[in-house]
Design an enzyme around this catalytic site. Structure first.
Site, PDB file in Angstrom:
ATOM      1  N   SER A  19      81.885  12.525  97.488  1.00  0.00           N
ATOM      2  CA  SER A  19      81.643  11.829  98.869  1.00  0.00           C
ATOM      3  C   SER A  19      83.064  12.296  99.587  1.00  0.00           C
ATOM      4  O   SER A  19      84.093  12.662  99.449  1.00  0.00           O
ATOM      5  CB  SER A  19      81.906  10.222  98.503  1.00  0.00           C
ATOM      6  OG  SER A  19      82.097   9.634 100.112  1.00  0.00           O
TER       7      SER A  19
ATOM      8  N   TYR B  24      86.698   3.164  95.538  1.00  0.00           N
ATOM      9  CA  TYR B  24      85.519   4.230  95.390  1.00  0.00           C
ATOM     10  C   TYR B  24      86.012   5.675  95.810  1.00  0.00           C
ATOM     11  O   TYR B  24      85.805   6.506  95.109  1.00  0.00           O
ATOM     12  CB  TYR B  24      84.546   3.898  96.609  1.00  0.00           C
ATOM     13  CG  TYR B  24      83.365   4.693  96.788  1.00  0.00           C
ATOM     14  CD1 TYR B  24      82.402   5.020  95.685  1.00  0.00           C
ATOM     15  CD2 TYR B  24      82.973   5.337  97.981  1.00  0.00           C
ATOM     16  CE1 TYR B  24      81.345   5.793  95.885  1.00  0.00           C
ATOM     17  CE2 TYR B  24      82.269   6.128  98.229  1.00  0.00           C
ATOM     18  CZ  TYR B  24      81.053   6.545  97.043  1.00  0.00           C
ATOM     19  OH  TYR B  24      80.046   7.492  97.497  1.00  0.00           O
TER      20      TYR B  24
HETATM   21  P1  NAP Z   1      71.420   3.795  95.514  1.00  0.00           P
HETATM   22  O1  NAP Z   1      70.328   4.028  96.465  1.00  0.00           O
HETATM   23  O2  NAP Z   1      72.002   2.675  95.168  1.00  0.00           O
HETATM   24  O3  NAP Z   1      70.990   4.676  93.889  1.00  0.00           O
HETATM   25  C1  NAP Z   1      71.646   4.780  92.727  1.00  0.00           C
HETATM   26  C2  NAP Z   1      71.111   5.053  91.650  1.00  0.00           C
HETATM   27  O4  NAP Z   1      72.173   5.218  90.570  1.00  0.00           O
HETATM   28  C3  NAP Z   1      69.884   4.453  91.226  1.00  0.00           C
HETATM   29  O5  NAP Z   1      69.006   5.250  90.593  1.00  0.00           O
HETATM   30  C4  NAP Z   1      70.678   3.630  89.846  1.00  0.00           C
HETATM   31  O6  NAP Z   1      69.949   3.104  89.041  1.00  0.00           O
HETATM   32  C5  NAP Z   1      71.630   4.703  89.204  1.00  0.00           C
HETATM   33  N1  NAP Z   1      72.929   4.266  88.544  1.00  0.00           N
HETATM   34  C6  NAP Z   1      73.797   3.108  89.004  1.00  0.00           C
HETATM   35  N2  NAP Z   1      74.415   3.165  87.973  1.00  0.00           N
HETATM   36  C7  NAP Z   1      74.265   3.729  87.080  1.00  0.00           C
HETATM   37  C8  NAP Z   1      74.612   3.808  85.688  1.00  0.00           C
HETATM   38  N3  NAP Z   1      75.700   3.139  85.201  1.00  0.00           N
HETATM   39  N4  NAP Z   1      74.062   4.764  84.799  1.00  0.00           N
HETATM   40  C9  NAP Z   1      72.999   5.408  85.274  1.00  0.00           C
HETATM   41  N5  NAP Z   1      72.208   5.106  86.652  1.00  0.00           N
HETATM   42  C10 NAP Z   1      72.974   4.600  87.527  1.00  0.00           C
HETATM   43  O7  NAP Z   1      72.593   5.010  95.770  1.00  0.00           O
HETATM   44  P2  NAP Z   1      72.884   6.265  96.723  1.00  0.00           P
HETATM   45  O8  NAP Z   1      73.307   5.931  97.779  1.00  0.00           O
HETATM   46  O9  NAP Z   1      71.464   7.081  96.464  1.00  0.00           O
HETATM   47  O10 NAP Z   1      74.061   7.073  96.096  1.00  0.00           O
HETATM   48  C11 NAP Z   1      73.712   8.105  94.944  1.00  0.00           C
HETATM   49  C12 NAP Z   1      75.084   8.879  94.765  1.00  0.00           C
HETATM   50  O11 NAP Z   1      75.494   9.244  96.056  1.00  0.00           O
HETATM   51  C13 NAP Z   1      76.401   7.936  94.289  1.00  0.00           C
HETATM   52  O12 NAP Z   1      77.300   8.660  93.231  1.00  0.00           O
HETATM   53  C14 NAP Z   1      77.194   7.577  95.519  1.00  0.00           C
HETATM   54  O13 NAP Z   1      78.598   7.398  95.429  1.00  0.00           O
HETATM   55  C15 NAP Z   1      76.902   8.901  96.339  1.00  0.00           C
HETATM   56  N6  NAP Z   1      77.210   8.805  97.872  1.00  0.00           N
HETATM   57  C16 NAP Z   1      76.134   7.941  98.477  1.00  0.00           C
HETATM   58  C17 NAP Z   1      76.623   8.042  99.993  1.00  0.00           C
HETATM   59  C18 NAP Z   1      75.802   7.031 100.848  1.00  0.00           C
HETATM   60  O14 NAP Z   1      76.268   6.856 102.101  1.00  0.00           O
HETATM   61  N7  NAP Z   1      74.703   6.512 100.493  1.00  0.00           N
HETATM   62  C19 NAP Z   1      77.634   8.597 100.553  1.00  0.00           C
HETATM   63  C20 NAP Z   1      78.319   9.507  99.515  1.00  0.00           C
HETATM   64  C21 NAP Z   1      78.100   9.677  98.505  1.00  0.00           C
HETATM   65  P3  NAP Z   1      69.713   1.517  88.694  1.00  0.00           P
HETATM   66  O15 NAP Z   1      69.278   0.750  90.093  1.00  0.00           O
HETATM   67  O16 NAP Z   1      68.374   1.422  87.664  1.00  0.00           O
HETATM   68  O17 NAP Z   1      70.936   1.009  88.373  1.00  0.00           O
END
Ligand code: NAP
Length: 244
Positions: free
Chosen positions: A139, A153
Site C-alpha cells: 500500500s 496498517y
Molecule cells: P476487502 O474488499 O475487504 O477484501 C479483503 C479480502 O481479504 C476478503 O476476500 C477477505 O475474506 C480476505 N481476508 C481478510 N483477512 C483474511 C485472512 N486472515 N485470511 C484469508 N483471507 C482474508 O479488501 P480490499 O480493499 O480488496 O483489500 C485487499 C488488499 O489490498 C489488502 O491487503 C489491503 O490492505 C490492500 N489495499 C487496499 C487498498 C484500498 O484502498 N482498498 C489500498 C491499498 C492496499 P473474508 O471476507 O472471507 O474475510
C-alpha cells in the site's frame, strides 16, 4: 500462466483480479477467511466468464492451514504458476495512542504473518518447479505513514515492501519473479470495515487525479505483473495511486 492462487480472492481487489484471470481462462484458487457466500459468488462469476477454480477457506495467519491449502490447490491444479498474496485488513481507524493492542495483534497476524506464510509456502513449491510468479499486496501507506488514522496498517505494509525486495533477490535465481503493487485509495468495502465509511471522501482532496481508484485498475496492474509483458520486472513495487 494457467493457474493462480489469490488470497483474499472473494472480495474487493482480489475478487476483481479473479474475474480478470477468469477472462483469460485460468484456474483460480479463491482464498478467503469467513464469508462463504462472497467466495461462492466469486467462483460462480469465474465459471461464467470461462475460467475455473476452487474456493479455499483458510485464515492465512494459520501456518498449518496455509500448508494444507497449498496442497489442495496443487493436487487440484497440478502446479502453481502464480500467487497474488493479497489478503489483508486495515484494522480499525485509530490514532497510535488509542489503538487496542488486541486489534494491533490481529492486524499483524493477517497482514504480516499471513503474508509471510503465503510467501513461504509459495516459495517451497516454486523453487521445486524452478518457475513461478508472486505479486505481493503493499500500500502507499507504507511510504506515507498513515498518520492520524492507520500508522499500524502502514507499518504492516512496510513489512510487505521488505518481503518483496528480499524475496525477489532470493527467488530470482530460481527463475521466480516477485513484485508488489502499492495501491492508494481504492473503492472497496475495506474502508467501511475499518469503521470509517467516509474515509474515501475525506481523503479525496489528497489524490492528484481527483478520484478514487477502481479495483479493476489494481487488478489490471497485477495481471500485467503476472504476464509475459513484464518478463524482466522483478523486485519492483508499483504504485497504483492516482499520483497520491
Ligand atoms: P476487502 O474488499 O475487504 O477484501 C479483503 C479480502 O481479504 C476478503 O476476500 C477477505 O475474506 C480476505 N481476508 C481478510 N483477512 C483474511 C485472512 N486472515 N485470511 C484469508 N483471507 C482474508 O479488501 P480490499 O480493499 O480488496 O483489500 C485487499 C488488499 O489490498 C489488502 O491487503 C489491503 O490492505 C490492500 N489495499 C487496499 C487498498 C484500498 O484502498 N482498498 C489500498 C491499498 C492496499 P473474508 O471476507 O472471507 O474475510
Amino acid at each position: 500462466m494457467q493457474n493462480l492462487l489469490i488470497t483474499g480472492g472473494s472480495q474487493g481487489i482480489g475478487q476483481q483480479t479473479a474475474i480478470e484471470a477468469a477472462k483469460k481462462g485460468m484456474f483460480i484458487g479463491i482464498n478467503y477467511n469467513s464469508n462463504d457466500k462472497a467466495a461462492e459468488e466469486t467462483l460462480s462469476k469465474v465459471k461464467q466468464l470461462g475460467g475455473d477454480g476452487i474456493a479455499l477457506k483458510c485464515d492465512v495467519s494459520k501456518h498449518n492451514a496455509v500448508k494444507d491449502m497449498f496442497k489442495i490447490f496443487v493436487d487440484t491444479a497440478g502446479s502453481l504458476d502464480g500467487v497474488f498474496n493479497n489478503a489483508g485488513t486495515t484494522g480499525p481507524v485509530s490514532k497510535i495512542h488509542e489503538l487496542d493492542p488486541k486489534d494491533f495483534k490481529s492486524l499483524i497476524d493477517t497482514n504480516v504473518i499471513g503474508a509471510f506464510n503465503i510467501a513461504q509456502e509459495s516459495s517451497k513449491i516454486m523453487i521445486k518447479q524452478k518457475r513461478g510468479n508472486i505479486v505481493n499486496m503493499s500500500s502507499i501507506a507504507a511510504e506515507i505513514g498513515g498518520a492520524g488514522e492507520l500508522v499500524h496498517y502502514a507499518m504492516s505494509k512496510g513489512a510487505i515492501d521488505s518481503l518483496t525486495y528480499g524475496m525477489a533477490k532470493e527467488l530470482g535465481v530460481y527463475g521466480i519473479r516477485v513484485n508488489a503493487v502499492a495501491p492508494g485509495l481504492i473503492a472497496t468495502d475495506i474502508h467501511e470495515k475499518a469503521g470509517d465509511a467516509s474515509r474515501v471522501e475525506r481523503l479525496l482532496p489528497s489524490v492528484p487525479l481527483g478520484r478514487v481508484g477502481l479495483a479493476l485498475e489494481v487488478a489490471d496492474t497485477v495481471m500485467w505483473l503476472l504476464s509475459k509483458y513484464s518478463s524482466y520486472v522483478c523486485g519492483t513495487i508499483i504504485r497504483v495511486s492516482g499520483g497520491r
